[in-house]
Structures are given as structure tokens and as C-alpha cells.
Scaffold this active site. Structure first.
Site, PDB file in Angstrom:
ATOM      1  CE  LYS A   1      -3.720   2.314   2.572  1.00 29.93           C
ATOM      2  NZ  LYS A   1      -4.657   2.260   3.714  1.00 29.93           N
TER       3      LYS A   1
ATOM      4  CB  SER B   1      -7.737   4.366   2.607  1.00 28.29           C
ATOM      5  OG  SER B   1      -6.908   3.806   3.607  1.00 28.29           O
TER       6      SER B   1
ATOM      7  CB  SER C   1      -8.271   1.660   5.499  1.00 24.20           C
ATOM      8  OG  SER C   1      -8.958   2.881   5.586  1.00 24.20           O
TER       9      SER C   1
END
Length: 535
Positions: A124, A199, A223
Site C-alpha cells: 500500500k 483506503s 481500511s
């Protein structure tokens, strides 16, 4: 030559400073002495009535103190190690990135053997990989290249993993949907018109598309679990502090989590074995006496004697869809075939108060740490990424108008609360977090795990280009009610696909006791076996 050797480049970031080389040589000041006008403005801010003579005296005293900053600027700070070679990689073209899930592509090979040998991993883009651009979904940080590896990056490579690139995340991770990233919306792997949640948007989509074996997600309000639910994969938010957050962009130290995502529980458990454990004090979120069990060895499929509690307040929310509630209840009851008992348990504080408490903590906490304090804040021991601090400070000054609507909402509301109410409600939210923790712990005294829908409704369509601010904020922040309370309390939570309704994935969340991530994974694996045997 006069200037020869006077300049050095720090850590690959590109900041050029002048070093003192011998007595009498010039050294540019690290921090300049404030002018009397600057001191007068500072005095006004804190309601200090100081005349010109007093300001002059304070200015003279400060000159000596500022010598410390000159010396600190000259000293070389310790950084997390960069052990494995790599090249910067490349920004993928649209034709090789049709779902817009990759921010950056690279190929970093680690050890020739290990638990993750040969497995491909997406990182990420809120996690630092040295020498590889890191945008964190935001124009504010665009162009930043860290000179250090996050602890978990080193651990992945030490275990033989192959890092294939950085996955897209939302603008500074402040969204639960998948449309706020500065690089554009990430498309759902099951329906390109719909959100993949956030996210950790790209990580969920890349796993669903089978472009990587494993992925890293970050979780401050859901997330990891939200994109796992809407992508139909597995995502595990570990117990707070189990996995070191060192080298990841913080939002609020009390709710920051980083963890594994995969297509199977077995791979998720394997990755957690690699990621978890104390990192020598670089992350103050971690207790020093951490032990990491072999999670994979406990995935037996046998739940004899275990008690599963369906959390009553996690169903029937204002936003809940009946088919989602029904599917999760039915999925949970299938665990009886593995030997578990399933009944209902109530934690009245879960909803809506759990969300209210999270709001009180997250809004001001994230504003002060991410925006006002340039991504680090103060008052905790650990690794402070100074190059990122510099990059964020410059970005906020030059690119603030490019922030997403959700980040602007956070900034405006957080600043209003800070100026008008101080930290009263942040403090009270943290205090109420202890009551919320106690309420879940009492339910977990009688049940091994709690279960509920990860998101109470199915993936929604991405907003149109003419969507209003209120519509975008509602879509980005309205799906976290079941997930965000467990960021305040730090309990481990895993999202697993319960099935599909109308062709769209439905996530089921399994929550366990602190540092009993093994049981959460065990229950998830048992359900996975039952689900897959019936498909």
C-alpha cells in the site's frame, strides 16, 4: 577547490545542506533567529503582553538556544536499514493498469528462501519503500521518494517475498471509498462501475484480479477490512501494536494499524507470521514482550467448544441491506458444522456510539498529526521520518487546494474544533474508548469471537463527475460503522467473503480478543473451508 566536499546529499531525498568542515568555515544556519516582528506575532497568539525591550531580551536568549538546532542539523540520524537492492521502477501506463489499482510498479526480490519465497506482494502506498516514489494518494506528497524501508518491507523481503509495486490508496488514506486518490478512482474487480472501498483500495482490487498473491493494507477506521469486503478477499486488521507501523504514514498513533491481505486465510496467516513482532522500540505502539505464534499451524478447521457471538448491534443499521444481514447470519451459523455454537450477543455501545467515539478521536487526532504536525506529531518515542515531514510541509503549503473533499472536510472541521474547543472532545473520546473496550471485552469473556457484516451494504457505484461535496463525503465516510470502533479499542478483526448477492461480494467480520489473532484466523479458516466445500 573552496566548495569541494562541502555539500552532501542526504539519504537519496535530495536535500542539500552546507556542512561545517574545520574551524572558521561558514555553515548556513539551520534555524534562523526570529525577528522581533515574528516574536511579536507569537506573543499575540498566546496573549502575552510584551514590550519591545522584553522581546529584544528574549531574542538574545534564543540565539544561544538555537545553537542546539545547528548541531542537531549536522548530526547524522539513524534510519531503518535498506537491505535489498532495487531500482526505482516505473509508473504503469493505463493499458497495463485498467483498474487503476497500481500507483507504481517495481520488482524487488528478497531472500532466496523463506516463508514467503516466490510470493508476490503489493505494498500500500502509505508504506515507505526506499528509492520508490510514495504519494499516499495525494498531490500533497507527490514527488516524495523515501530513503528508508518500513520494517514490514524488510521483513517481507527477508522472508523471500517479491515486491511488485505500490498499490493505490485514498488521498492521505482519508476515505473508505475508492475515488479520492489523486491518480483517479480504483475500479471494483467485480463491477467496474462500483467502488472497491478504501483506503487500501488498490490492494483489494489487485488481489481480486489475481495480479499478486499478497498485499499490505493500512487500517485507521476500516481500511483493510472494507476493501477486503468489497473485493471479496481476506483482510486482517491485527491487534493494535502486533505489527510494527514503523515507516508507514501515521494518522493517529492510537488508531494506526497495518496488516496483511490475501485471497485465503492461510496466506493471510502466513503473512502475519512474517509481519508481526517487536521491532526494537522503533514503534511505540508495540509492547516489548510480543510473542508471535505460528498462526498457520492453528488453522485446523475444528471449532469444537468454541462460541461465536453474532453482535446484535452490528445488524439492522440505518444503512443496512437485508440481504447482507441475512447472508452474514447464515454464514455464521454454518460454523456449527465445525463444532462451534452460535448465538446472539449484545454490546449496546457498539452502534452508534462506537462511531461517535471514533469521530471524536480520529477527526482531531488526524488533523493534528497529519496536517498540523506534518505527519508525525510529537510526544512519542520511535522513528520519525524527517524527509517525509519536510515533503508534507512543502506539499501543504503548495498543493492544499488539490486535496480531496474528504481531506478538506477533515482539515476544516478539525481546525474549527481545535480553535474553539481545544482538545476536550479528543480527550473525552480517548477516555470513552476505554469504556468501549471494556464493553467488547465483556462480550468476549463469554464468546471466543464476535461476528457481523464488515460493511452493512453491497458495493455502491462510483460517484459521477458532478456529484456534490455532501454526496462524495457521505459515500467516502458512511460505510465504517461496524469497523471503526475496533480501531479505537485495538481488537483484531478479519473480513472474509461470506458470499455474493446480486453478483457483488459481501464481507463478514470476525473480531477477537486482544493478541488472540490466532483464534480470529482459525474461525475465518474454518468458515472458508465450509464455504468452499459447498461452492
Amino acid at each position: 577547490m573552496l566548495w569541494s566536499g562541502l555539500f552532501r546529499r542526504l539519504g537519496g531525498y535530495g536535500r542539500v545542506v552546507v556542512q561545517r568542515r574545520g574551524k572558521g568555515r561558514y555553515s548556513a544556519p539551520a534555524v534562523r533567529t526570529p525577528s522581533l516582528q515574528q516574536l511579536a506575532r507569537a506573543a499575540d497568539r498566546f496573549n502575552l503582553n510584551l514590550d519591545q525591550a522584553e522581546l529584544q531580551e528574549f531574542q538574545n536568549v534564543m540565539k544561544g538556544t538555537l545553537e542546539s538546532y545547528q548541531r542537531v542539523d549536522q548530526l547524522v540520524q539513524p534510519l531503518p536499514p535498506v537491505k535489498w537492492p532495487r531500482t526505482p521502477g516505473w509508473r504503469p501506463q493505463p493499458k497495463e493498469n485498467p483498474h487503476n489499482a497500481w500507483y507504481w510498479r517495481t520488482e524487488i526480490t528478497g531472500a532466496p528462501s523463506g516463508k514467503l519465497h516466490g510470493k508476490t506482494v503489493a505494498i500500500k502506498d502509505n508504506v515507505a519503500v526506499a528509492g520508490v516514489p510514495m504519494m499516499n494518494g495525494s498531490r500533497v506528497l507527490e514527488g516524495y521518494i523515501p530513503e528508508y524501508d518500513a520494517t514490514i518491507v524488510t521483513r517481507i523481503l527477508d522472508a523471500g517475498g517479491i515486491i511488485k509495486g505500490k498499490s493505490v490508496c485514498e488521498d492521505l488514506c482519508m476515505s473508505g471509498s475508492s475515488f479520492t486518490s489523486a491518480t483517479g478512482p480504483v475500479l471494483n474487480a467485480h463491477d467496474n462501475a462500483r467502488s472497491s472501498a478504501g483506503s487500501s483500495t488498490g490492494s483489494g482490487t489487485l488481489l481480486a484480479l489475481k495480479e499478486v498473491d499478497l498485499a499490505i493494507g493500512g487500517d485507521q477506521g476500516g481500511s483493510i477490512r472494507l476493501p477486503a469486503a468489497w473485493s471479496g478477499v481476506v483482510g486482517h486488521k491485527p491487534t493494535h501494536g502486533l505489527v510494527p507501523y514503523t515507516g508507514c504514514v501515521p494518522m493517529d498513533i492510537t488508531i494506526d494499524h497495518i496488516g496483511p491481505m490475501a485471497r485465503t486465510v492461510a496466506d493471510t496467516a502466513l503473512m502475519l507470521e512474517v509481519l508481526a513482532g517487536f521491532d526494537g522500540g522503533l514503534d511505540p505502539r508495540q509492547p516489548p514482550n510480543l510473542t508471535v505464534p505460528e498462526y498457520t499451524s492453528q488453522l485446523t478447521g475444528d471449532l469444537s467448544g468454541m462460541r461465536v457471538g453474532l453482535l446484535r448491534e452490528g445488524f439492522g443499521l440505518v444503512t443496512s441491506e437485508a440481504d447482507v444481514d441475512d447472508m452474514v447470519r447464515e454464514a455464521a451459523h454454518k460454523l456449527t458444522s465445525a463444532g462451534a455454537t452460535v448465538d446472539e450477543v449484545s454490546v449496546p455501545l457498539h452502534y452508534p456510539d462506537g462511531t461517535h467515539i471514533w469521530n471524536a478521536v480520529a477527526i482531531q487526532g488526524c488533523t493534528q498529526i497529519m496536517v498540523e504536525r506534518d505527519g508525525v506529531g510529537v510526544g512519542w518515542k520511535g522513528f520519525y521520518p524527517t524527509s517525509m515531514v519536510d515533503a508534507l510541509a512543502r506539499g501543504y503549503n503548495s498543493r492544499a487546494n488539490d486535496m480531496s473533499v474528504t481531506l478538506k472536510l477533515l482539515t476544516l472541521l478539525g481546525e474549527y474544533l481545535n480553535k474553539n474547543y481545544g482538545n476536550r472532545y479528543y480527550a473525552k473520546g480517548q477516555n470513552l474508548g476505554r469504556a468501549l473496550t471494556k464493553a467488547y471485552n465483556e462480550a468476549l469473556d463469554t464468546h471466543d469471537v464476535l461476528m457481523m457484516p464488515t460493511v452493512p451494504y453491497k458495493p455502491v457505484k462510483l460517484p459521477d463527475g458532478d456529484a456534490s461535496i455532501s454526496e462524495m463525503c457521505h459515500q467516502a465516510l458512511g460505510l465504517i460503522h461496524n469497523t471503526c470502533p475496533f480501531n479505537v479499542t485495538g481488537h483484531p478483526g478479519l473480513s472474509i467473503n461470506a458470499g455474493f448477492s446480486q453478483g457483488l461480494p459481501v464481507g463478514m467480520m470476525i473480531v477477537g480478543r486482544h493478541f488472540d489473532d490466532a483464534t480470529v484466523l482459525k474461525v475465518g479458516h474454518a468458515f472458508e473451508k465450509i464455504r468452499d466445500s459447498n461452492s
